[in-house]
Structures are given as structure tokens and as C-alpha cells.
Design a protein around this motif. Structure first.
Motif, short mmCIF file in Angstrom:
data_model
loop_
_atom_site.label_atom_id
_atom_site.label_comp_id
_atom_site.label_asym_id
_atom_site.label_seq_id
_atom_site.Cartn_x
_atom_site.Cartn_y
_atom_site.Cartn_z
N LEU A 12 49.18 24.29 47.99
CA LEU A 12 49.52 26.01 47.77
C LEU A 12 49.09 26.66 48.98
O LEU A 12 49.42 27.55 49.69
CB LEU A 12 48.40 26.41 46.75
N LEU A 13 47.85 26.15 49.86
CA LEU A 13 47.51 26.52 51.11
C LEU A 13 48.58 26.26 52.20
O LEU A 13 48.69 27.10 53.03
CB LEU A 13 46.24 25.84 51.45
N ILE A 14 49.35 25.31 52.06
CA ILE A 14 50.45 24.93 52.91
C ILE A 14 51.81 25.78 52.75
O ILE A 14 52.13 26.24 53.73
CB ILE A 14 50.79 23.48 53.06
N PHE A 15 51.97 25.82 51.61
CA PHE A 15 53.36 26.50 51.20
C PHE A 15 53.42 28.05 50.91
O PHE A 15 54.21 28.80 50.98
CB PHE A 15 54.15 25.72 50.23
N GLY A 16 51.83 28.48 50.88
CA GLY A 16 51.82 30.06 50.44
C GLY A 16 52.26 30.71 51.81
O GLY A 16 52.96 31.68 51.50
N LEU A 159 63.63 27.46 52.80
CA LEU A 159 62.24 27.47 52.71
C LEU A 159 61.73 28.10 51.53
O LEU A 159 60.78 27.88 50.99
CB LEU A 159 61.75 28.05 53.94
N VAL A 160 62.18 29.53 51.35
CA VAL A 160 61.60 30.50 50.44
C VAL A 160 61.91 29.93 49.10
O VAL A 160 60.99 29.50 48.12
CB VAL A 160 62.20 31.80 50.27
N SER A 161 62.88 29.25 48.92
CA SER A 161 63.31 28.65 47.64
C SER A 161 62.49 27.40 47.28
O SER A 161 62.14 27.25 46.14
CB SER A 161 64.95 28.14 47.61
N TYR A 162 62.23 26.33 48.18
CA TYR A 162 61.41 25.26 48.15
C TYR A 162 60.10 25.88 47.74
O TYR A 162 59.41 25.10 46.98
CB TYR A 162 61.60 24.43 49.42
N CYS A 163 59.51 26.97 48.40
CA CYS A 163 57.99 27.36 48.01
C CYS A 163 58.01 27.64 46.53
O CYS A 163 56.96 27.47 45.91
CB CYS A 163 57.82 28.34 49.06
N ILE A 164 59.01 28.21 46.23
CA ILE A 164 59.08 28.65 44.69
C ILE A 164 59.16 27.33 43.94
O ILE A 164 58.53 27.47 42.77
CB ILE A 164 60.26 29.65 44.34
N LEU A 165 59.63 26.30 44.10
CA LEU A 165 60.07 25.40 43.45
C LEU A 165 58.66 24.45 43.55
O LEU A 165 58.13 23.82 42.39
CB LEU A 165 61.02 24.26 44.10
N VAL A 166 57.99 24.52 44.45
CA VAL A 166 56.94 23.86 44.59
C VAL A 166 55.42 24.69 43.79
O VAL A 166 54.97 23.74 42.98
CB VAL A 166 56.09 23.74 45.96
N PHE A 167 55.52 26.02 43.94
CA PHE A 167 54.78 26.78 42.92
C PHE A 167 54.95 26.33 41.54
O PHE A 167 54.07 26.20 40.73
CB PHE A 167 54.65 28.14 43.19
#
Length: 239
Positions: A12-16, A159-167
Motif C-alpha cells: 500500500l505504501l508503494i502503490f498508494g 498504472l491506475v488500474s493495477y493500483c486498484i487491483l492491488v488494493f
């Protein structure tokens, strides 16, 4: 739990911050919102996907595994049904670009099928049909020319889509799976065929899926738009 907590906080600290940066640099949407007659094939695909998803929900209730509807492939199927039913708009266009980055679920499901828990009649057939249709729908919508994808060199939406997937995986799926003791999309333990099986398989999966998701998104976008370019070339040559 200590390792799991450390992984979640680190991810979360990386992808936030990456999510915030990506949102600020998103490529503007170019949507054709003109009223037009719905193609017959689009209606057929909408009915087909609704039937597939409805039967899948029925199977989950019958086998008392409704919680697995939270898996990304089922969410992506629901999003594609919405895309087939909704009128073109910027919100619909944003959802379209997001689900383009969810093709890894269908591809991995077909490449590494897990059929052991599918015991109901025709449940295995539905597994293959659903994940195949998940790849057909975005290609068809791209062929219509209503929803335009960003340039292949632009990674802002990926990038935005993958951050959503990670979350979604580390917060939602893990948050639901831990108390329920259900391995939603392998967030509690690795898949049987996972080549990176081990105590750190989640960070490793986060790394290799960060490559696979945009790669598949760009591949599908290239395939879906190549037909448009050929058609435009033929028209120009004719006139």
C-alpha cells in the motif's frame, strides 16, 4: 500474520503514491456519445453474458460458495455486462479502460485451470465459456469504435488500474478471506500450480502481475484496434 501485515503495508505504501500520480496524469477520454442504433450482435452478447453470469450465480448458491463471486473474474464479468448495456459516456469509458487491464484473470484461468471444485453438471463447461467470453467482449467493443483506448505507449491507465487491483486484493479480498477462511483469488495460500509457491509468493505475484496486466491490456488493444485501421485504410483507398 506478521509477514502478511508487513506485505500489505509495504504494498500500500508503494502503490498508494503511484495511484495518486497516475490519476493526475491520466490520458483524457475520447468518447463518441452520439445516439445510434444498438448493433444486434451487442444485444446478443449482452443476453449471453447475462445468462452466463446468472447461471454462475446459481451454481455458487447451489454449492454454497457465494463468497467466490468476489473473485476478480466475476467482477470483471459484471463490468462487461454493464458496458454492453450502458450508453457511451466518460464514466463508461473509464470502466472500459479499467477492465482492459483485468484480462490477466481470464488468460491465467484458461492457461492454468482449476476445476477440482466444479462438481455440478455443466459447471466445467461454463468455466471455459465464461473466461473465453471475457476476452471476446473487449475485442468486440473495440471493434465498434465507440470506446477508444489510450496510445500503446501510455501507461497511465494501466498504472491506475493495477493500483486498484492491488488494493482490491490486499484489502478487500484478504480482508474478507481471512475471517471467512476462504482463499479468495489465492490471497491466503498459493495456487497448486503456482511456480513461485513459497512464503513470499504474494509480493512475487504482485511484481509479475504488474508486468502481465499492462502487457495483456496493450496486446488486446492492439488486436482490437488493428481491424479498425485496416477498415479505415480500405475506405480511404476506395474513395
Amino acid at each position: 500474520m506478521k509477514a502478511r501485515t508487513l506485505e500489505t503495508i509495504s504494498v500500500l505504501l508503494i502503490f498508494g503514491p503511484l495511484f495518486v500520480w497516475g490519476v493526475r496524469n491520466l490520458t483524457p477520454l475520447n468518447i463518441d456519445c452520439q445516439e445510434r442504433r444498438e448493433p444486434t450482435m451487442k444485444r446478443i452478447l449482452l443476453v449471453a453474458m447475462c445468462l452466463i453470469w446468472g447461471i454462475e450465480i446459481g451454481f455458487k448458491f447451489s454449492s454454497r460458495t457465494v463468497i467466490f463471486l468476489f473473485n476478480p473474474c466475476h467482477i470483471t464479468t459484471a463490468l462487461q455486462i454493464y458496458l454492453l448495456a450502458a450508453r457511451p459516456s466518460k464514466r463508461v469509458g473509464a470502466i472500459f479502460r479499467f477492465q482492459m487491464n483485468c484480462m490477466n484473470g481470464a488468460v491465467l484461468a484458461l492457461a492454468f485451470p482449476e476445476l477440482d471444485a466444479l462438481n455440478l453438471p455443466f459447471e466445467t463447461w461454463l468455466y471455459w465459456i465464461q473466461h473465453t467470453m471475457m476476452m471476446v467482449i473487449p475485442l468486440y467493443l473495440l471493434h465498434l469504435g465507440v470506446y477508444q483506448v489510450e496510445p500503446l505507449s501510455d501507461l497511465s491507465w494501466s498504472l491506475v488500474s493495477y493500483c486498484i487491483l492491488v488494493f482490491y486484493h490486499f484489502v478487500i479480498l484478504q480482508g474478507i478471506g481471512l475471517p471467512a477462511r476462504v482463499n479468495l483469488n489465492h490471497m491466503l495460500c498459493p495456487a497448486i500450480r503456482d511456480p513461485f509457491d513459497g512464503p513470499w509468493y504474494r509480493p512475487i505475484a504482485t511484481a509479475h502481475q504488474a508486468i502481465l496486466c499492462p502487457l495483456l491490456s496493450k496486446l488486446f488493444a492492439y488486436i482490437g484496434t488493428s481491424g479498425q485501421k485496416k477498415e479505415i485504410y480500405r475506405k480511404d483507398k476506395y474513395y
